[in-house]
Design a protein around this motif. Structure first.
Motif, mmCIF file in Angstrom:
data_model
loop_
_atom_site.group_PDB
_atom_site.id
_atom_site.type_symbol
_atom_site.label_atom_id
_atom_site.label_comp_id
_atom_site.label_asym_id
_atom_site.label_seq_id
_atom_site.Cartn_x
_atom_site.Cartn_y
_atom_site.Cartn_z
ATOM 1 N N ASN A 128 0.871 -1.177 0.000
ATOM 2 C CA ASN A 128 0.000 0.000 0.000
ATOM 3 C C ASN A 128 0.905 1.223 0.000
ATOM 4 O OD1 ASN A 128 -2.552 -1.312 0.180
ATOM 5 N ND2 ASN A 128 -2.245 -1.630 2.374
ATOM 6 N N ILE A 129 0.784 2.069 -1.011
ATOM 7 C CA ILE A 129 1.686 3.213 -1.147
ATOM 8 C C ILE A 129 0.865 4.501 -1.132
ATOM 9 C CG2 ILE A 129 3.468 4.298 -2.554
ATOM 10 C CD1 ILE A 129 4.010 1.528 -3.778
ATOM 11 N N LEU A 130 1.026 5.289 -0.064
ATOM 12 C CA LEU A 130 0.396 6.596 0.051
ATOM 13 C C LEU A 130 1.440 7.647 -0.295
ATOM 14 C CD1 LEU A 130 -1.371 6.124 3.528
ATOM 15 C CD2 LEU A 130 -2.098 5.284 1.288
ATOM 16 N N LEU A 131 1.097 8.594 -1.140
ATOM 17 C CA LEU A 131 2.094 9.579 -1.558
ATOM 18 C C LEU A 131 1.461 10.936 -1.781
ATOM 19 C CD1 LEU A 131 2.551 9.623 -5.301
ATOM 20 C CD2 LEU A 131 1.665 7.487 -4.397
ATOM 21 N N ASP A 132 2.225 11.983 -1.512
ATOM 22 C CA ASP A 132 1.819 13.328 -1.904
ATOM 23 C C ASP A 132 1.995 13.419 -3.418
ATOM 24 O OD1 ASP A 132 1.628 13.662 0.786
ATOM 25 O OD2 ASP A 132 3.099 15.279 0.953
ATOM 26 N N GLY A 133 0.904 13.640 -4.141
ATOM 27 C CA GLY A 133 0.986 13.592 -5.600
ATOM 28 C C GLY A 133 1.356 14.896 -6.249
ATOM 29 N N TYR A 134 1.633 15.949 -5.479
ATOM 30 C CA TYR A 134 1.724 17.297 -6.037
ATOM 31 C C TYR A 134 3.063 17.989 -5.774
ATOM 32 C CZ TYR A 134 0.506 18.005 -1.148
ATOM 33 O OH TYR A 134 0.489 17.941 0.219
ATOM 34 N N ASN A 135 4.034 17.316 -5.168
ATOM 35 C CA ASN A 135 5.289 17.981 -4.825
ATOM 36 C C ASN A 135 6.468 17.042 -5.081
ATOM 37 O OD1 ASN A 135 5.196 16.167 -2.652
ATOM 38 N ND2 ASN A 135 4.339 17.695 -1.255
ATOM 39 N N GLY A 136 7.598 17.313 -4.436
ATOM 40 C CA GLY A 136 8.780 16.496 -4.665
ATOM 41 C C GLY A 136 8.619 15.048 -4.270
ATOM 42 N N PHE A 137 7.689 14.761 -3.361
ATOM 43 C CA PHE A 137 7.495 13.374 -2.935
ATOM 44 C C PHE A 137 6.913 12.503 -4.050
ATOM 45 C CE2 PHE A 137 7.586 15.447 1.280
ATOM 46 C CZ PHE A 137 8.607 14.689 1.843
ATOM 47 N N SER A 138 6.289 13.131 -5.044
ATOM 48 C CA SER A 138 5.819 12.352 -6.189
ATOM 49 C C SER A 138 7.012 11.774 -6.958
ATOM 50 C CB SER A 138 4.964 13.224 -7.113
ATOM 51 O OG SER A 138 5.699 14.334 -7.610
ATOM 52 N N GLY A 139 8.116 12.524 -7.000
ATOM 53 C CA GLY A 139 9.333 12.011 -7.624
ATOM 54 C C GLY A 139 9.998 10.938 -6.788
ATOM 55 N N VAL A 140 9.955 11.095 -5.452
ATOM 56 C CA VAL A 140 10.472 10.052 -4.566
ATOM 57 C C VAL A 140 9.685 8.763 -4.785
ATOM 58 C CG1 VAL A 140 10.771 9.351 -2.157
ATOM 59 C CG2 VAL A 140 11.289 11.699 -2.836
ATOM 60 N N ALA A 141 8.367 8.895 -4.891
ATOM 61 C CA ALA A 141 7.528 7.718 -5.125
ATOM 62 C C ALA A 141 7.885 7.037 -6.448
ATOM 63 C CB ALA A 141 6.051 8.125 -5.118
ATOM 64 N N ALA A 142 8.184 7.839 -7.476
ATOM 65 C CA ALA A 142 8.567 7.266 -8.767
ATOM 66 C C ALA A 142 9.841 6.429 -8.628
ATOM 67 C CB ALA A 142 8.775 8.375 -9.799
ATOM 68 N N GLY A 143 10.812 6.954 -7.883
ATOM 69 C CA GLY A 143 12.043 6.201 -7.664
ATOM 70 C C GLY A 143 11.816 4.931 -6.869
ATOM 71 N N ILE A 144 10.952 4.987 -5.867
ATOM 72 C CA ILE A 144 10.669 3.806 -5.048
ATOM 73 C C ILE A 144 9.937 2.752 -5.864
ATOM 74 C CG2 ILE A 144 9.287 2.982 -3.094
ATOM 75 C CD1 ILE A 144 10.092 5.497 -1.593
ATOM 76 N N LEU A 145 9.019 3.179 -6.734
ATOM 77 C CA LEU A 145 8.323 2.214 -7.591
ATOM 78 C C LEU A 145 9.299 1.494 -8.518
ATOM 79 C CD1 LEU A 145 4.988 4.005 -8.535
ATOM 80 C CD2 LEU A 145 5.229 1.798 -7.402
ATOM 81 N N ASN A 146 10.304 2.215 -8.995
ATOM 82 C CA ASN A 146 11.332 1.560 -9.808
ATOM 83 C C ASN A 146 12.058 0.489 -9.005
ATOM 84 O OD1 ASN A 146 10.827 3.057 -12.130
ATOM 85 N ND2 ASN A 146 12.266 4.675 -11.570
ATOM 86 N N LEU A 147 12.358 0.798 -7.736
ATOM 87 C CA LEU A 147 12.993 -0.190 -6.866
ATOM 88 C C LEU A 147 12.091 -1.410 -6.676
ATOM 89 C CD1 LEU A 147 14.559 1.802 -3.869
ATOM 90 C CD2 LEU A 147 15.778 0.551 -5.649
ATOM 91 N N LEU A 148 10.833 -1.152 -6.408
ATOM 92 C CA LEU A 148 9.893 -2.251 -6.154
ATOM 93 C C LEU A 148 9.711 -3.129 -7.384
ATOM 94 C CD1 LEU A 148 7.108 -0.444 -4.068
ATOM 95 C CD2 LEU A 148 9.028 -1.797 -3.233
ATOM 96 N N ASN A 149 9.680 -2.515 -8.551
ATOM 97 C CA ASN A 149 9.497 -3.306 -9.765
ATOM 98 C C ASN A 149 10.732 -4.133 -10.106
ATOM 99 O OD1 ASN A 149 6.825 -2.636 -10.380
ATOM 100 N ND2 ASN A 149 7.430 -0.703 -11.328
ATOM 101 N N ASP A 150 11.881 -3.726 -9.576
ATOM 102 C CA ASP A 150 13.094 -4.533 -9.739
ATOM 103 C C ASP A 150 13.136 -5.686 -8.751
ATOM 104 O OD1 ASP A 150 14.044 -2.999 -11.821
ATOM 105 O OD2 ASP A 150 15.272 -1.708 -10.545
ATOM 106 N N ASP A 151 12.793 -5.395 -7.488
ATOM 107 C CA ASP A 151 12.968 -6.381 -6.418
ATOM 108 C C ASP A 151 11.700 -7.161 -6.079
ATOM 109 O OD1 ASP A 151 15.543 -5.434 -6.287
ATOM 110 O OD2 ASP A 151 15.187 -4.140 -4.549
#
Length: 585
Positions: free
Chosen positions: A247-270
């Motif tokens: 379950n991934i909750l994220l601020d969709g409107y600021n820099g945390f949206s970019g952090v979420a993008a990076g974390i999703l890349n990690l999750l899709n790898d691992d």
């Protein structure tokens, strides 16, 4: 061996941590401390919580959680928590010249947190989440036993409602003016590795705001930060027997949206085969730190890049807001029996949490758990990666009434209003192609009036399905009902109007001033609807109208104009998936 299918939660951003804090408080409020009642419980808390041990050997029970925020966002909360007696010492400065030291006033705990701290002290060496096993089966140990699920954790109490009860019930706290950050009303204890801070940016900084998608990508490009996130996630995943998803909750409107993008890349790898259920969250009325027009453009820009990334890398994403516009401060949604302040994240996040907690209950059902993949696949077919949340809080069932009174065929009135939590995406009257609906908090004894003979009765789920098909028709609907109400006890804000009883039902009498609502029936839904197409098209049109390309700061954070063009094109393609020619038969 346990049948629990675990879920890891990731909270990315300050508003997301507001929602997450309410979520953990709600779940903890439903913990049972009476071993004789354990077999009757509907919820398996082991899906979201895990056991651990302190350095002193005490057993703990904490969320499988990674919470990411900026420096200065914790107020009185230690980053490592209080369970594990871990201290963090910053490295000494290597500079041998003059050093100017600036000290700020120490943060002060509000009355609610002071009461928690006081109660923790009263129970001696046992902390709030140090637990002891009590058995209702004759086993020497649960550690290596197949009967592990039958062991009940009993916690030493440290919550204010236990220590502060009087003749009128639990003590109440007015935290509306006290809550500045999410930790100001956090009741649940976290694992020492749960909180991860971005050291490069400060919370609510006007000089160096963390307000753009590209800034988050820059943070995730740091090898140290990325490795830290990966190691924390591995810590929680390795203790799982069957990790079904995130379950991934994220601020969709600021820099945390970019952090979420990076974390999703990690999750899709691992964790390629695990579900990634993402919820971009938006506060309807927010604090303006600079130029209002520029802030709106930055929110729009980050949201566009965020949605494009989620469409490509998540299993399903569902934006949520109580406003009528994601980009600018807007008119808040109105709920018939709620009186909330849309400027307070403490209030708005509580309402959003009630929907989130309710719709995910089937994943945590003790006897008839629904797998995440079944719900997600039902909603995301034909490339429909975006869905809409809906909410009815509370379910307006009058006292001394039954569901059959308002849902049987003779009633031509739409008695329950499902409120969409996606701006300009009304549920009623739209073409819903698939959905998941959860009703909680209405005991089965209140389904039918006793005068209706048993052979005329159907289950509560069937009655709900009939009602939904009448007013919100859908060819593919997954309906679940649970007796477990939403436990809206302290520190949930006092937002219910006086006509709502302490048990969450509609009354002709006004609730006493000193009484608060303790439980609430809730109806929540996730819908794949053709109105998503209109929402996405409006986002694309708004980007064209705002002429984002002239706002240079968007391109000073690593993003390129071509990134925006490609993102807008991706959203247009996503919108086509909801058109009539792609309608599901």
């Amino acid at each position: 061996m346990s049948n629990t299918k675990e879920i890891i939660t990731i909270q990315i951003g300050h508003y997301s941590n507001f929602v997450g804090t309410h979520w953990w408080n709600l779940q903890e409020a439903s913990f049972c401390y009476d071993a004789t009642k354990v077999p009757e419980l509907e919820i398996n808390h082991d899906v979201h919580f895990c056991e651990g041990k302190t350095l002193r050997g005490h057993t703990t029970y904490t969320p499988r959680l990674l919470a990411i925020d900026l420096k200065g966002s914790l107020n009185t909360l230690k980053q490592t928590g209080t369970l594990y007696d871990i201290s963090y010492t910053k490295p000494s400065c290597g500079w041998d010249g003059n050093v100017d030291i600036f000290k700020s006033e120490p943060a002060r705990r509000n009355e609610f947190l002071k009461q928690i701290e006081k109660n923790q002290g009263e129970v001696g060496s046992k902390t709030h989440h140090v637990l002891q096993r009590s058995y209702y089966k004759d086993t020497e140990s649960c550690e290596n036993s197949d009967e592990k699920d039958t062991c009940q954790a009993t916690f030493s109490s440290a919550v204010p409602e236990v220590a502060s009860e009087d003749a009128f019930g639990p003590k109440t706290y007015n935290l509306d003016n006290e809550v500045k950050v999410w930790s100001d009303f956090l009741k649940t204890q976290f694992h020492s590795r749960s909180i991860c801070l971005v050291d490069e940016y400060f919370h609510d900084s006007e000089q160096d705001p963390f307000d753009l998608f590209g800034l988050g990508l820059q943070v995730m490009s740091s090898e140290n930060f990325c490795d830290d996130v990966e190691n924390r996630l591995r810590l929680f995943s390795e203790e799982c027997d069957f990790l079904q998803g995130f379950n991934i909750l994220l601020d969709g409107y600021n820099g945390f949206s970019g952090v979420a993008a990076g974390i999703l890349n990690l999750l899709n790898d691992d964790y390629k085969n695990q579900i990634k259920f993402c919820c971009p969250l938006y506060q309807p009325e927010y604090k303006i730190l600079g130029n209002p027009q520029m802030e709106e453009v930055h929110r729009l820009f980050s949201s566009i890049l965020c949605f494009e990334n989620l469409a490509g890398n998540s299993s399903l994403f569902c934006p949520m807001s109580l406003g009528t516009n994601l980009v600018s401060s807007s008119e808040p949604l109105s709920f018939s029996h709620l009186n909330y302040n849309p400027t307070l994240p403490y209030h708005t996040s509580a309402i959003i949490t009630s929907a989130l907690d309710t719709i995910t209950l089937p994943f945590r059902h003790k006897k008839n758990a629904v797998h995440m993949v079944d719900i997600i696949n039902t909603l995301s077919i034909v490339g429909r990666k975006m869905a809409t949340f809906s909410l009815c809080l509370p379910v307006s069932l009058p006292e001394e009434s039954y569901l059959s009174d308002i849902w049987l065929p003779r009633n031509s009135k739409r008695s329950i209003q499902l409120q969409s939590l996606l701006p300009n995406c009304d549920i009623y009257g739209s073409k819903i192609t698939s959905e998941a609906i959860v009703l909680r908090g209405i005991p089965s004894s209140l389904t039918y009036r006793p005068s209706i003979s048993s052979h005329q009765q159907t289950t509560q789920e069937e009655l709900l399905s009939f009602y939904l098909n009448q007013w919100y028709p859908c060819p593919m609907s997954i309906v679940n009902t649970l007796n477990e109400p939403c436990k809206v006890t302290i520190p949930f804000p006092d937002i219910f109007k006086p006509e709502i009883t302490s048990e969450g039902f509609l009354s002709s009498k006004v609730r006493r001033a000193h009484q608060s609502v303790q439980n609430s029936p809730v109806l929540a839904g996730l819908h794949s609807t053709n109105n998503v197409s209109r929402f996405l098209e409006e986002i694309v049109q708004e980007a064209s109208r705002r002429n984002i390309h002239k706002y240079h700061r968007c391109w000073e954070t690593g993003s390129e104009p071509d990134d925006l063009t490609e993102a807008l094109h991706s959203l247009e393609i996503l919108a086509v998936n909801y058109s009539d020619r792609n309608e599901i038969n």
